[in-house]
Design an enzyme around this catalytic site. Sequence first.
Site, PDB file in Angstrom:
ATOM      1  CD  GLU A 264      38.468  42.758  28.869  1.00 31.55           C
ATOM      2  OE1 GLU A 264      38.783  43.465  29.755  1.00 31.55           O
ATOM      3  OE2 GLU A 264      37.225  42.604  28.950  1.00 31.55           O
TER       4      GLU A 264
ATOM      5  CB  CYS B  72      37.137  44.731  33.195  1.00 27.91           C
ATOM      6  SG  CYS B  72      37.756  43.114  33.261  1.00 27.91           S
TER       7      CYS B  72
END
Length: 465
Positions: free
Chosen positions: A228, A262
């Site tokens: 990720e 993020c």
Amino acid sequence: MAIATINPTTGKSVRSFEPYTHARVNECIDRAVAAYRTNRRTSFAERAEHMRKAAGILDAECRELGQLMTLEMGKPFKAAMAEAEKCATACRYYADNAQRFLADEPVPMEGSKAWVAFQPIGVVLAIMPWNFPFWQVFRFAAPALMAGNVGILKHASNVPQCALAIEDIFRRAGFVDGAFQTLLVGPEAVEGLIADSRVAAVTLTGSEGAGRSVASAAGKNLKKSVVELGGSDPFVVMPSADLDSAVSTAVTARMINNGQSCIAAKRFIIHEKIYDKFLQKFVALVSAVKIGDPMDEKTELGPVATAAIRDELDAQVKASVAKGARVLTGGKKLDREGWFYAPTVLVDIPTDAPGARDELFGPVASVFKAKNLDDAISIANGTSFGLGASAWTRNDAERDRFISEIESGLLFINGMVASDARLPFGGVKNSGYGRELGEFGIREFVNIKSVRVMAVESATQSATE
């Protein structure tokens, strides 16, 4: 990079740690292998009991754990406490649902009994970042341990006390010795850990560069991996949207975690009919964000985590301005102790500037004007990343276009993107592959085994015929 706690609010060193020796790392992995042999044979009920105890520790000690997070990476204290509590919800979620998620799935087949079994695979290496020092770890660890695997953690070098505290939580929760261990090692140790035959798989949350490196090492060693990576999430606002709600949410979505998430909104794409109104309100609210000591509950924006992050962010803003972008507020380091950067709004950003092309990991918002729906979607997709996206509209046709055409792993309509234990989390394009959380997350690190038992006559029947 030294393994050390350096308070980003003051810039002062608090505590440093000696990296584990090769011999100690080897002992930890041996202990993990032994723990796996035990943990895989425990019942879901037994694992769930331990996982609920971990949740109880997180809830009971959220203030102390929150203080530790704030000390090491600078997030506002209220948000840090909430992070500990969110980890507790993930623990309970998998304690409640793991057995159902991993139950055998029967497959009807003539003349035999067949099913799909979901079985643990062994030692999973987690390489985790500093920005959510507890949540990033627990969203891997809770499903991995409940599946019967064990975990070893290589955490970011600037949050070593958080890493050790997480190991201690699982130990006190009653998991078998070695089921979850922290390795205090630097990034140079990662390739060797992935190559170790005792390690079955690897998961990473981090930068695009780190993801490429880990994915390459995992592929070379034929290890399952989940990565990720970064995001440059679009936040699209159309004329039909509730403008005041969109603006206030936009500020939160950009400044959350001191701008270091993020899935924080980073590129604000505003329809030209409401662009001026949105920008006026947005700049006013960004300029009013309260900056200060993250331990002060009134503080909305604390420091970024390291001096290097602050300096890189400043360089990205300066490079964007050099290419023609304009700063409407902020755009500079703050002249004060610690690693603070002013909340910033950039406009008129050329497509080849960092503010349009790259992930800006800090309190900097890039604002773009869209001519129409097609243009808004084009700008939203005009990045190499594809993690999260938020779109604001009360028009059903526009909503459906956003859902079908925006390239992202997560899409929120009229709301801020957020992770939730119940929903799979991950991205497309350069934001990585694989999923965490939800039912899909727990199935990433299991052996999906097809079983077929053929029907045969018993020995007794054969003898009497």
